[in-house]
Design a protein around this motif. Sequence first.
Motif, short mmCIF file in Angstrom:
data_model
loop_
_atom_site.label_atom_id
_atom_site.label_comp_id
_atom_site.label_asym_id
_atom_site.label_seq_id
_atom_site.Cartn_x
_atom_site.Cartn_y
_atom_site.Cartn_z
N ILE A 163 13.86 4.42 -6.88
CA ILE A 163 12.55 4.19 -6.72
C ILE A 163 11.63 5.60 -6.88
N CYS A 164 12.12 6.60 -6.45
CA CYS A 164 11.54 7.76 -6.69
C CYS A 164 12.30 8.95 -6.15
N PRO A 165 12.99 9.90 -7.16
CA PRO A 165 13.83 10.93 -6.96
C PRO A 165 13.29 11.85 -5.74
N ASN A 166 14.16 11.92 -4.79
CA ASN A 166 13.58 12.78 -3.60
C ASN A 166 15.03 13.37 -2.94
N ALA A 167 14.88 14.07 -2.32
CA ALA A 167 15.84 15.30 -1.80
C ALA A 167 16.51 14.28 -0.76
N TYR A 168 15.75 13.60 0.22
CA TYR A 168 16.56 13.03 1.22
C TYR A 168 17.52 11.98 1.01
N SER A 169 17.32 11.04 -0.14
CA SER A 169 18.29 10.12 -0.43
C SER A 169 19.42 10.58 -0.89
N LEU A 170 19.43 11.88 -1.54
CA LEU A 170 20.61 12.56 -2.13
C LEU A 170 21.31 13.28 -0.89
N LEU A 206 11.25 7.37 0.56
CA LEU A 206 11.58 7.93 1.73
C LEU A 206 12.12 6.81 2.88
N ARG A 207 11.11 5.93 3.08
CA ARG A 207 11.36 4.89 3.87
C ARG A 207 12.80 4.35 3.90
N MET A 208 13.13 3.80 2.58
CA MET A 208 14.55 3.37 2.22
C MET A 208 15.61 4.50 2.56
N ALA A 209 15.51 5.81 2.32
CA ALA A 209 16.56 6.77 2.67
C ALA A 209 16.41 6.64 4.31
N ALA A 210 15.48 6.73 4.80
CA ALA A 210 15.51 6.55 6.16
C ALA A 210 16.23 5.46 6.84
N ILE A 211 16.12 4.37 6.22
CA ILE A 211 16.86 3.17 6.70
C ILE A 211 18.40 3.45 5.98
N ALA A 212 18.63 4.15 5.11
CA ALA A 212 19.86 4.25 4.52
C ALA A 212 20.69 5.37 5.53
N GLU A 213 19.86 6.23 6.29
CA GLU A 213 20.61 7.19 7.27
C GLU A 213 20.78 6.56 8.37
N GLY A 256 0.90 -1.21 -0.13
CA GLY A 256 -0.02 0.03 0.04
C GLY A 256 0.91 1.03 0.08
N ALA A 257 2.23 1.06 0.04
CA ALA A 257 2.99 2.39 0.20
C ALA A 257 3.05 2.83 -1.42
N SER A 258 3.44 4.31 -1.50
CA SER A 258 3.41 4.73 -2.81
C SER A 258 4.89 4.73 -3.11
N PRO A 259 5.41 5.00 -4.47
CA PRO A 259 6.76 4.75 -4.66
C PRO A 259 7.43 5.75 -3.71
N LYS A 260 6.83 7.16 -3.52
CA LYS A 260 7.55 8.12 -2.94
C LYS A 260 7.74 7.70 -1.42
N ASP A 261 6.51 7.09 -0.59
CA ASP A 261 6.79 6.57 0.50
C ASP A 261 7.74 5.55 0.72
N LYS A 262 7.91 4.63 -0.30
CA LYS A 262 8.88 3.54 -0.12
C LYS A 262 10.21 4.17 -0.45
#
Length: 130
Positions: free
Chosen positions: A42-49, A15-22, A7-13
């Motif tokens: 998965i979805c370009p986002n500032a957090y992962s960068l 961001l969750r993965m970026a949090a795990i990476a952090e 049920g998670a959107s690509p953006k939610d996935k």
Amino acid sequence: DVIDWKGASPKDKALRMAAIAELAMVRSNDMAGKWALESYKICPNAYSLCVQALIEAQKKGNFEKALDLIDTAVKEFPGEARTYCVRGVVCLLGGAPYRARKDFEAALKIDPSNPIYRFRLAQTYMPELK
């Protein structure tokens, strides 16, 4: 732990993965960079960068690559205060407090009530603050 992605959107996935990476970065897990990169795919986002840039700067000492990553984040996500703050941190780590100051000021313009951005700005005037 098992992560429920249903049920998670690509953006939610992403961001969750970026949090795990952090978290992995903080725990010195070598997979942190891979997870941050996968998050961005998965979805370009500032957090992962931001996480990727911090890994390059803090763990590898590669400030040039870190700045390239975070410059990309600032260009792609100009309204994200976090990107300016992370670029400021990379500049501080690389010994450029005057350049860092501009980024912390930019972060504060976007999010003026954030105490972390205020503290980071103070560090540019008083490097002994850790």
